[in-house]
Design a protein around this motif. Structure first.
Motif, PDB file in Angstrom:
ATOM      1  N   GLY A 136      25.287 -80.025  -6.042  1.00  0.00           N
ATOM      2  CA  GLY A 136      26.118 -81.217  -6.138  1.00  0.00           C
ATOM      3  C   GLY A 136      26.648 -81.362  -7.554  1.00  0.00           C
ATOM      4  O   GLY A 136      27.181 -80.417  -8.133  1.00  0.00           O
ATOM      5  N   GLY A 137      26.482 -82.542  -8.120  1.00  0.00           N
ATOM      6  CA  GLY A 137      26.934 -82.772  -9.497  1.00  0.00           C
ATOM      7  C   GLY A 137      25.885 -82.464 -10.534  1.00  0.00           C
ATOM      8  O   GLY A 137      26.086 -82.740 -11.721  1.00  0.00           O
ATOM      9  N   SER A 138      24.761 -81.881 -10.115  1.00  0.00           N
ATOM     10  CA  SER A 138      23.658 -81.600 -11.042  1.00  0.00           C
ATOM     11  C   SER A 138      23.705 -80.160 -11.544  1.00  0.00           C
ATOM     12  O   SER A 138      23.887 -79.231 -10.752  1.00  0.00           O
ATOM     13  CB  SER A 138      22.307 -81.849 -10.364  1.00  0.00           C
ATOM     14  N   PHE A 139      23.534 -80.024 -12.832  1.00  0.00           N
ATOM     15  CA  PHE A 139      23.425 -78.706 -13.458  1.00  0.00           C
ATOM     16  C   PHE A 139      22.237 -78.816 -14.408  1.00  0.00           C
ATOM     17  O   PHE A 139      22.309 -79.496 -15.430  1.00  0.00           O
ATOM     18  CB  PHE A 139      24.704 -78.367 -14.220  1.00  0.00           C
ATOM     19  N   GLY A 150      30.518 -82.192 -15.284  1.00  0.00           N
ATOM     20  CA  GLY A 150      31.515 -83.193 -15.657  1.00  0.00           C
ATOM     21  C   GLY A 150      32.453 -82.713 -16.742  1.00  0.00           C
ATOM     22  O   GLY A 150      33.648 -82.981 -16.704  1.00  0.00           O
ATOM     23  N   ALA A 151      31.901 -81.961 -17.719  1.00  0.00           N
ATOM     24  CA  ALA A 151      32.734 -81.446 -18.811  1.00  0.00           C
ATOM     25  C   ALA A 151      33.757 -80.454 -18.285  1.00  0.00           C
ATOM     26  O   ALA A 151      34.920 -80.461 -18.715  1.00  0.00           O
ATOM     27  CB  ALA A 151      31.849 -80.798 -19.871  1.00  0.00           C
ATOM     28  N   ALA A 152      33.343 -79.586 -17.361  1.00  0.00           N
ATOM     29  CA  ALA A 152      34.272 -78.607 -16.798  1.00  0.00           C
ATOM     30  C   ALA A 152      35.364 -79.298 -15.991  1.00  0.00           C
ATOM     31  O   ALA A 152      36.543 -78.919 -16.066  1.00  0.00           O
ATOM     32  CB  ALA A 152      33.516 -77.616 -15.917  1.00  0.00           C
ATOM     33  N   GLN A 153      35.001 -80.324 -15.218  1.00  0.00           N
ATOM     34  CA  GLN A 153      36.000 -81.069 -14.449  1.00  0.00           C
ATOM     35  C   GLN A 153      37.005 -81.743 -15.373  1.00  0.00           C
ATOM     36  O   GLN A 153      38.219 -81.699 -15.130  1.00  0.00           O
ATOM     37  CB  GLN A 153      35.314 -82.117 -13.576  1.00  0.00           C
ATOM     38  N   SER A 154      36.507 -82.375 -16.416  1.00  0.00           N
ATOM     39  CA  SER A 154      37.390 -83.047 -17.374  1.00  0.00           C
ATOM     40  C   SER A 154      38.329 -82.053 -18.051  1.00  0.00           C
ATOM     41  O   SER A 154      39.516 -82.324 -18.246  1.00  0.00           O
ATOM     42  CB  SER A 154      36.547 -83.770 -18.431  1.00  0.00           C
ATOM     43  N   GLU A 155      37.805 -80.881 -18.373  1.00  0.00           N
ATOM     44  CA  GLU A 155      38.614 -79.840 -18.998  1.00  0.00           C
ATOM     45  C   GLU A 155      39.738 -79.391 -18.077  1.00  0.00           C
ATOM     46  O   GLU A 155      40.881 -79.197 -18.505  1.00  0.00           O
ATOM     47  CB  GLU A 155      37.713 -78.663 -19.359  1.00  0.00           C
ATOM     48  N   GLY A 156      39.424 -79.231 -16.785  1.00  0.00           N
ATOM     49  CA  GLY A 156      40.440 -78.830 -15.817  1.00  0.00           C
ATOM     50  C   GLY A 156      41.532 -79.871 -15.665  1.00  0.00           C
ATOM     51  O   GLY A 156      42.726 -79.530 -15.570  1.00  0.00           O
ATOM     52  N   ARG A 157      41.148 -81.150 -15.637  1.00  0.00           N
ATOM     53  CA  ARG A 157      42.144 -82.229 -15.507  1.00  0.00           C
ATOM     54  C   ARG A 157      43.062 -82.273 -16.725  1.00  0.00           C
ATOM     55  O   ARG A 157      44.281 -82.421 -16.594  1.00  0.00           O
ATOM     56  CB  ARG A 157      41.439 -83.570 -15.313  1.00  0.00           C
ATOM     57  N   LYS A 158      42.467 -82.153 -17.893  1.00  0.00           N
ATOM     58  CA  LYS A 158      43.277 -82.197 -19.115  1.00  0.00           C
ATOM     59  C   LYS A 158      44.217 -81.001 -19.186  1.00  0.00           C
ATOM     60  O   LYS A 158      45.395 -81.138 -19.541  1.00  0.00           O
ATOM     61  CB  LYS A 158      42.370 -82.223 -20.347  1.00  0.00           C
ATOM     62  N   ALA A 159      43.708 -79.819 -18.836  1.00  0.00           N
ATOM     63  CA  ALA A 159      44.544 -78.621 -18.858  1.00  0.00           C
ATOM     64  C   ALA A 159      45.689 -78.742 -17.863  1.00  0.00           C
ATOM     65  O   ALA A 159      46.824 -78.331 -18.148  1.00  0.00           O
ATOM     66  CB  ALA A 159      43.693 -77.385 -18.555  1.00  0.00           C
ATOM     67  N   THR A 160      45.414 -79.308 -16.695  1.00  0.00           N
ATOM     68  CA  THR A 160      46.462 -79.510 -15.692  1.00  0.00           C
ATOM     69  C   THR A 160      47.552 -80.424 -16.229  1.00  0.00           C
ATOM     70  O   THR A 160      48.758 -80.141 -16.077  1.00  0.00           O
ATOM     71  CB  THR A 160      45.860 -80.119 -14.409  1.00  0.00           C
ATOM     72  N   ARG A 161      47.156 -81.504 -16.857  1.00  0.00           N
ATOM     73  CA  ARG A 161      48.124 -82.464 -17.385  1.00  0.00           C
ATOM     74  C   ARG A 161      48.994 -81.853 -18.486  1.00  0.00           C
ATOM     75  O   ARG A 161      50.220 -82.002 -18.484  1.00  0.00           O
ATOM     76  CB  ARG A 161      47.385 -83.690 -17.933  1.00  0.00           C
ATOM     77  N   LEU A 162      48.372 -81.131 -19.389  1.00  0.00           N
ATOM     78  CA  LEU A 162      49.117 -80.564 -20.515  1.00  0.00           C
ATOM     79  C   LEU A 162      50.038 -79.432 -20.078  1.00  0.00           C
ATOM     80  O   LEU A 162      51.192 -79.355 -20.512  1.00  0.00           O
ATOM     81  CB  LEU A 162      48.140 -80.075 -21.589  1.00  0.00           C
ATOM     82  N   LEU A 163      49.527 -78.541 -19.223  1.00  0.00           N
ATOM     83  CA  LEU A 163      50.355 -77.424 -18.771  1.00  0.00           C
ATOM     84  C   LEU A 163      51.519 -77.926 -17.924  1.00  0.00           C
ATOM     85  O   LEU A 163      52.648 -77.447 -18.071  1.00  0.00           O
ATOM     86  CB  LEU A 163      49.511 -76.437 -17.972  1.00  0.00           C
TER      87      LEU A 163
END
Length: 293
Positions: A136-139, A150-163
């Motif tokens: 689930g959301g546990s690592f 959570g950090a990986a998800q946030s990174e993906g969202r930010k990268a999507t927005r910028l690209l």
């Protein structure tokens, strides 16, 4: 005036800004020049510079040259290099960028991949020597919770927005977590981010369905390699080659220290067999003090 160029995306024609490469003379400087692990190597070497060098005796006995404060950064750099070696085997259809600076500070994306099967932001974690649980959301690492998911998800969202903003369309960036560990156990509940071992990442990316045409890949690669796409500071003359050379020197020192420790251990074993007791005690005492064991 900003020039526009048209290419084909996954949903049809899109428009985006022309490449904004900053040049020194006629030589463009893009993110292709960034070496894997640039940020963590930089921090590792900064912390290393704050501690005194090893004494001659410490070098002889193979005391680890990496300062305690720099250990996690050193390990992180090795992890990013290992993953980079796998990604570099994707082939010419893919563009692989490393240590992509994001935002306004020193934060970066460990690896960014652009290819026919999509765009991927890759967060690398080196937990070698430890056991990892993902569910689930546990690592969890060694039984302790982390914020990796959570950090990986946030990174993906930010990268999507910028690209997407830079390319002039909707271009999702899928986040991946690539983890080096002695053992990775997955729970019944699927994690919201794909978690892979380093030896799995190449095959996984190649195995996805085609998302972009060759023309679209060329365009997205051109946009992605520009620092201005990701960072507020459009240009920074990073001397990545010199930094990598300094890190390689430290790596050679670590390998040399490992060999010397093995020799010292062998000398102790041989001492058990043939050396006088007083010499053996002195040898063990010196090794204990210098090696910190």
């Amino acid at each position: 005036m900003t020039n526009r160029i048209t290419t084909l995306g996954h949903d049809g024609p899109v428009e985006g800004p022309e490449s904004r490469a900053t040049a020194i003379g006629a030589l463009p400087m893009t993110l292709r020049a960034r070496r894997p692990g640039y940020g963590v190597m930089q921090e590792c070497l900064r912390l290393q510079s704050q501690v005194p060098g090893r004494t001659r005796a410490q070098r002889f006995w193979g005391v680890d040259p990496v300062a305690p404060a720099a250990q996690s950064w050193f390990k992180g750099a090795l992890g990013e290099r290992r993953v980079a070696a796998e990604l570099d085997r994707l082939g010419p259809a893919f563009t692989v960028l490393h240590a992509v600076p994001v935002g306004t500070g020193s934060t970066d994306i460990d690896h960014l991949v652009v290819g026919p099967t999509g765009v991927f932001s890759i967060n690398t974690k080196n937990h070698s020597g430890q056991r990892v649980f993902v569910g689930g959301g546990s690592f969890m690492v060694g039984g302790g919770k982390t914020s990796h998911i959570g950090a990986a998800q946030s990174e993906g969202r930010k990268a999507t927005r910028l690209l997407s903003a830079a390319a002039g369309g909707s271009f999702p960036v899928q986040p991946l977590l690539v983890v080096a560990a002695d053992r990775i156990t997955f729970g019944k509940k699927r994690a919201p981010v794909v978690v892979l071992r380093p030896d799995q990442v190449r095959g996984w990316i190649l195995g996805q369905r085609r998302a972009y045409s060759d023309e679209a890949v060329r365009y997205l690669s051109m946009v992605a390699e520009e620092r201005a796409t990701w960072h507020a500071t459009a240009f920074a003359p990073d001397d990545t080659l010199r930094l990598e050379q300094r890190f390689d020197r430290l790596l050679r020192q670590v390998e040399d220290a490992r060999v010397r420790r093995r020799r010292a251990a062998l000398a102790v074993v041989l001492g058990v067999i043939g050396l006088p007791g007083a010499v053996l005690i002195a040898l063990r005492g010196a090794a204990t003090v210098l090696l910190g064991s």
